[in-house]
Design a protein around this motif. Structure first.
Motif, mmCIF file in Angstrom:
data_model
loop_
_atom_site.group_PDB
_atom_site.id
_atom_site.type_symbol
_atom_site.label_atom_id
_atom_site.label_comp_id
_atom_site.label_asym_id
_atom_site.label_seq_id
_atom_site.Cartn_x
_atom_site.Cartn_y
_atom_site.Cartn_z
ATOM 1 N N PRO A 4 0.843 -1.202 0.000
ATOM 2 C CA PRO A 4 0.000 0.000 0.000
ATOM 3 C C PRO A 4 0.876 1.250 0.000
ATOM 4 O O PRO A 4 1.894 1.305 0.675
ATOM 5 C CB PRO A 4 -0.788 -0.131 1.313
ATOM 6 C CG PRO A 4 -0.742 -1.587 1.640
ATOM 7 C CD PRO A 4 0.576 -2.078 1.145
ATOM 8 N N SER A 5 0.498 2.229 -0.804
ATOM 9 C CA SER A 5 1.306 3.434 -0.894
ATOM 10 C C SER A 5 1.134 4.285 0.354
ATOM 11 O O SER A 5 0.099 4.265 1.016
ATOM 12 C CB SER A 5 0.897 4.244 -2.126
ATOM 13 O OG SER A 5 -0.431 4.697 -2.002
ATOM 14 N N THR A 6 2.167 5.060 0.665
ATOM 15 C CA THR A 6 2.100 5.966 1.810
ATOM 16 C C THR A 6 1.669 7.351 1.379
ATOM 17 O O THR A 6 1.689 8.283 2.167
ATOM 18 C CB THR A 6 3.477 6.064 2.495
ATOM 19 O OG1 THR A 6 4.438 6.485 1.519
ATOM 20 C CG2 THR A 6 3.886 4.720 3.065
ATOM 21 N N PHE A 7 1.278 7.507 0.108
ATOM 22 C CA PHE A 7 0.843 8.782 -0.434
ATOM 23 C C PHE A 7 -0.481 8.577 -1.135
ATOM 24 O O PHE A 7 -0.891 7.455 -1.427
ATOM 25 C CB PHE A 7 1.866 9.333 -1.424
ATOM 26 C CG PHE A 7 2.261 8.311 -2.461
ATOM 27 C CD1 PHE A 7 1.466 8.060 -3.566
ATOM 28 C CD2 PHE A 7 3.429 7.594 -2.309
ATOM 29 C CE1 PHE A 7 1.826 7.116 -4.496
ATOM 30 C CE2 PHE A 7 3.794 6.636 -3.244
ATOM 31 C CZ PHE A 7 2.992 6.400 -4.338
ATOM 32 N N ARG A 8 -1.151 9.678 -1.389
ATOM 33 C CA ARG A 8 -2.359 9.584 -2.198
ATOM 34 C C ARG A 8 -2.015 9.757 -3.675
ATOM 35 O O ARG A 8 -2.339 8.937 -4.494
ATOM 36 C CB ARG A 8 -3.372 10.643 -1.754
ATOM 37 C CG ARG A 8 -4.015 10.295 -0.406
ATOM 38 C CD ARG A 8 -5.200 11.170 -0.127
ATOM 39 N NE ARG A 8 -5.933 10.693 1.032
ATOM 40 C CZ ARG A 8 -7.064 11.226 1.463
ATOM 41 N NH1 ARG A 8 -7.584 12.256 0.839
ATOM 42 N NH2 ARG A 8 -7.674 10.740 2.516
ATOM 43 N N VAL A 9 -1.348 10.857 -3.988
ATOM 44 C CA VAL A 9 -0.933 11.109 -5.361
ATOM 45 C C VAL A 9 0.471 11.674 -5.316
ATOM 46 O O VAL A 9 0.778 12.529 -4.488
ATOM 47 C CB VAL A 9 -1.883 12.101 -6.063
ATOM 48 C CG1 VAL A 9 -1.433 12.352 -7.486
ATOM 49 C CG2 VAL A 9 -3.311 11.577 -6.058
ATOM 50 N N LEU A 10 1.361 11.188 -6.186
ATOM 51 C CA LEU A 10 2.742 11.644 -6.197
ATOM 52 C C LEU A 10 2.849 13.021 -6.834
ATOM 53 O O LEU A 10 2.524 13.197 -8.006
ATOM 54 C CB LEU A 10 3.610 10.665 -6.985
ATOM 55 C CG LEU A 10 3.916 9.313 -6.324
ATOM 56 C CD1 LEU A 10 4.559 8.384 -7.338
ATOM 57 C CD2 LEU A 10 4.827 9.499 -5.134
ATOM 58 N N GLY A 11 3.303 14.009 -6.071
ATOM 59 C CA GLY A 11 3.490 15.330 -6.638
ATOM 60 C C GLY A 11 3.462 16.413 -5.582
ATOM 61 O O GLY A 11 3.122 16.177 -4.419
ATOM 62 N N HIS A 39 2.362 0.172 -6.966
ATOM 63 C CA HIS A 39 1.803 0.571 -5.674
ATOM 64 C C HIS A 39 0.277 0.499 -5.739
ATOM 65 O O HIS A 39 -0.315 0.363 -6.799
ATOM 66 C CB HIS A 39 2.251 1.989 -5.313
ATOM 67 C CG HIS A 39 1.915 3.009 -6.360
ATOM 68 N ND1 HIS A 39 2.735 3.260 -7.439
ATOM 69 C CD2 HIS A 39 0.842 3.819 -6.508
ATOM 70 C CE1 HIS A 39 2.192 4.195 -8.202
ATOM 71 N NE2 HIS A 39 1.036 4.537 -7.662
ATOM 72 N N ARG A 40 -0.326 0.587 -4.577
ATOM 73 C CA ARG A 40 -1.779 0.515 -4.475
ATOM 74 C C ARG A 40 -2.308 1.789 -3.809
ATOM 75 O O ARG A 40 -1.769 2.231 -2.798
ATOM 76 C CB ARG A 40 -2.211 -0.692 -3.659
ATOM 77 C CG ARG A 40 -3.741 -0.820 -3.536
ATOM 78 C CD ARG A 40 -4.159 -1.877 -2.536
ATOM 79 N NE ARG A 40 -3.634 -3.190 -2.907
ATOM 80 C CZ ARG A 40 -2.863 -3.916 -2.121
ATOM 81 N NH1 ARG A 40 -2.501 -3.458 -0.928
ATOM 82 N NH2 ARG A 40 -2.439 -5.091 -2.510
ATOM 83 N N HIS A 41 -3.363 2.345 -4.367
ATOM 84 C CA HIS A 41 -4.043 3.494 -3.766
ATOM 85 C C HIS A 41 -5.302 3.007 -3.049
ATOM 86 O O HIS A 41 -6.157 2.355 -3.656
ATOM 87 C CB HIS A 41 -4.438 4.513 -4.832
ATOM 88 C CG HIS A 41 -3.274 5.217 -5.456
ATOM 89 N ND1 HIS A 41 -2.727 6.368 -4.943
ATOM 90 C CD2 HIS A 41 -2.547 4.926 -6.561
ATOM 91 C CE1 HIS A 41 -1.725 6.762 -5.696
ATOM 92 N NE2 HIS A 41 -1.587 5.902 -6.694
ATOM 93 N N ALA A 42 -5.429 3.314 -1.786
ATOM 94 C CA ALA A 42 -6.599 2.870 -1.021
ATOM 95 C C ALA A 42 -7.861 3.610 -1.432
ATOM 96 O O ALA A 42 -8.950 3.035 -1.458
ATOM 97 C CB ALA A 42 -6.337 3.066 0.472
ATOM 98 N N ASP A 43 -7.726 4.907 -1.757
ATOM 99 C CA ASP A 43 -8.904 5.734 -2.050
ATOM 100 C C ASP A 43 -9.220 5.772 -3.539
ATOM 101 O O ASP A 43 -8.330 5.664 -4.383
ATOM 102 C CB ASP A 43 -8.673 7.168 -1.571
ATOM 103 C CG ASP A 43 -8.457 7.248 -0.077
ATOM 104 O OD1 ASP A 43 -9.176 6.550 0.648
ATOM 105 O OD2 ASP A 43 -7.565 8.000 0.358
ATOM 106 N N ALA A 44 -10.489 5.968 -3.848
ATOM 107 C CA ALA A 44 -10.879 6.239 -5.227
ATOM 108 C C ALA A 44 -10.383 7.631 -5.594
ATOM 109 O O ALA A 44 -10.445 8.560 -4.786
ATOM 110 C CB ALA A 44 -12.393 6.170 -5.366
ATOM 111 N N HIS A 45 -9.873 7.763 -6.822
ATOM 112 C CA HIS A 45 -9.405 9.086 -7.240
ATOM 113 C C HIS A 45 -9.422 9.191 -8.754
ATOM 114 O O HIS A 45 -9.479 8.192 -9.474
ATOM 115 C CB HIS A 45 -7.993 9.369 -6.708
ATOM 116 C CG HIS A 45 -6.934 8.479 -7.250
ATOM 117 N ND1 HIS A 45 -6.740 7.190 -6.812
ATOM 118 C CD2 HIS A 45 -6.007 8.682 -8.217
ATOM 119 C CE1 HIS A 45 -5.742 6.633 -7.468
ATOM 120 N NE2 HIS A 45 -5.276 7.514 -8.336
ATOM 121 N N LEU A 46 -9.400 10.436 -9.213
ATOM 122 C CA LEU A 46 -9.329 10.723 -10.639
ATOM 123 C C LEU A 46 -8.118 11.603 -10.894
ATOM 124 O O LEU A 46 -7.863 12.543 -10.130
ATOM 125 C CB LEU A 46 -10.595 11.421 -11.131
ATOM 126 C CG LEU A 46 -11.875 10.577 -11.043
ATOM 127 C CD1 LEU A 46 -12.757 11.082 -9.921
ATOM 128 C CD2 LEU A 46 -12.636 10.587 -12.363
#
Length: 287
Positions: A4-11, A39-46
């Motif tokens: 699981p990633s420790t970030f939501r979006v890289l930037g 990596h895996r993102h836990a949240d839905a995102h666009l």
């Protein structure tokens, strides 16, 4: 399996709009392609790529092949998406820009339960992506109506991904007149912000469906209509009462007097106090 990633979006974030766990951000990518691991993102995102070459394994709505496209490119990622999407190795990251809309778990639960959305990552590009990018940037640049701007961003972004099956609501003019009248009543009666989801819940439909029918028949989005009625309400209160501006701001759904003054000046060309001093004699500018 990717960790699981420790970030939501890289930037790096340049601008941010947030409400109740949902976040809209304007970002600059920070990690070169060779450093991006699975990596895996836990949240839905666009992800909406504004500038730069972006590689995603999500197929576009028109093809089953992975996408490597110039902007604008919109990518929908359900919760727990595993991928290695990134900007191309040849891309100068400082020159690239993208928008991200991250949904809270509660927002996703409500949305997924009401809409027939793709179960896997999906991408799209073209005129619809252009339209969405303009709306998201306008929302980030606004200083008021944060809940409404985030909700509008979500409605616009999900609309192209919703299967175009028969809607569960009537699109008749009489039904939409009822919806419009109810929206107006809610704005006039509320002591706080009104969102599209507030009225859609009363009619038993999802905001995306309501917004689609509203735009198709009336030529304006529900969010725009809410904003216009809110400004009408503010102008009427300024001209008809002597209540403090801070109190009027809260009653009209603004965060504070400063946000109220800014939005009013953008719409009418004068400050609320000047409008009141002139007896309500001001011309609303285009907005």
């Amino acid at each position: 399996m990717p960790a699981p990633s420790t970030f939501r979006v890289l930037g790096h974030t340049h601008e941010r709009l947030a409400h109740e766990g949902d976040e809209l951000r304007l970002m600059v990518p920070s990690t070169p392609a060779h450093q991006v691991t699975a990596h895996r993102h836990a949240d839905a995102h666009l992800i909406l790529v504004l500038r730069g070459r972006y590689a995603t394994t999500a197929p576009t709505t028109a093809t089953a092949a992975p996408t490597r496209s110039r902007s604008p490119l919109l990518v929908f990622n359900p919760p727990r998406t595993e991928h290695q999407d990134c900007f191309a190795e040849s891309q100068q990251l400082a020159d690239a820009r993208f928008l991200s809309l991250t949904l809270s778990a509660s927002t996703w639960l409500r949305t997924a339960g009401a809409l027939e959305l793709p179960a896997t990552p999906t991408a799209m590009c073209g005129p619809a992506a252009h339209k969405i990018s303009r709306a998201w940037l306008r929302g980030l640049g606004a200083t008021s109506f944060a809940p409404l701007h985030i909700e509008t961003a979500l409605i616009l972004a999900l609309d192209p991904f919703v299967h175009d099956h028969a809607l569960t609501l009537s699109e008749s003019p009489s039904w939409l007149r009822t919806v419009r009248a109810r929206l107006r009543e809610m704005v006039m009666e509320a002591a706080g912000p009104v969102r599209v989801s507030d009225v859609s819940a009363q009619f038993g439909v999802h905001p995306v469906y309501l917004a689609r029918a509203f735009r198709k028949r009336l030529g304006i989005s529900p969010a725009r209509y809410i904003r216009d009625v809110t400004l009408d309400k503010a102008a009427a209160l300024l001209g008809g009462t002597r209540r403090p501006l801070a109190e009027l701001a809260l009653d009209c759904g603004f965060f504070d007097q400063a946000h109220f003054a800014n939005a009013f000046r953008q719409a009418y060309g004068v400050s609320p106090s000047a409008y009141r001093a002139n007896g309500g004699a001001a011309r609303r500018s285009a907005h």
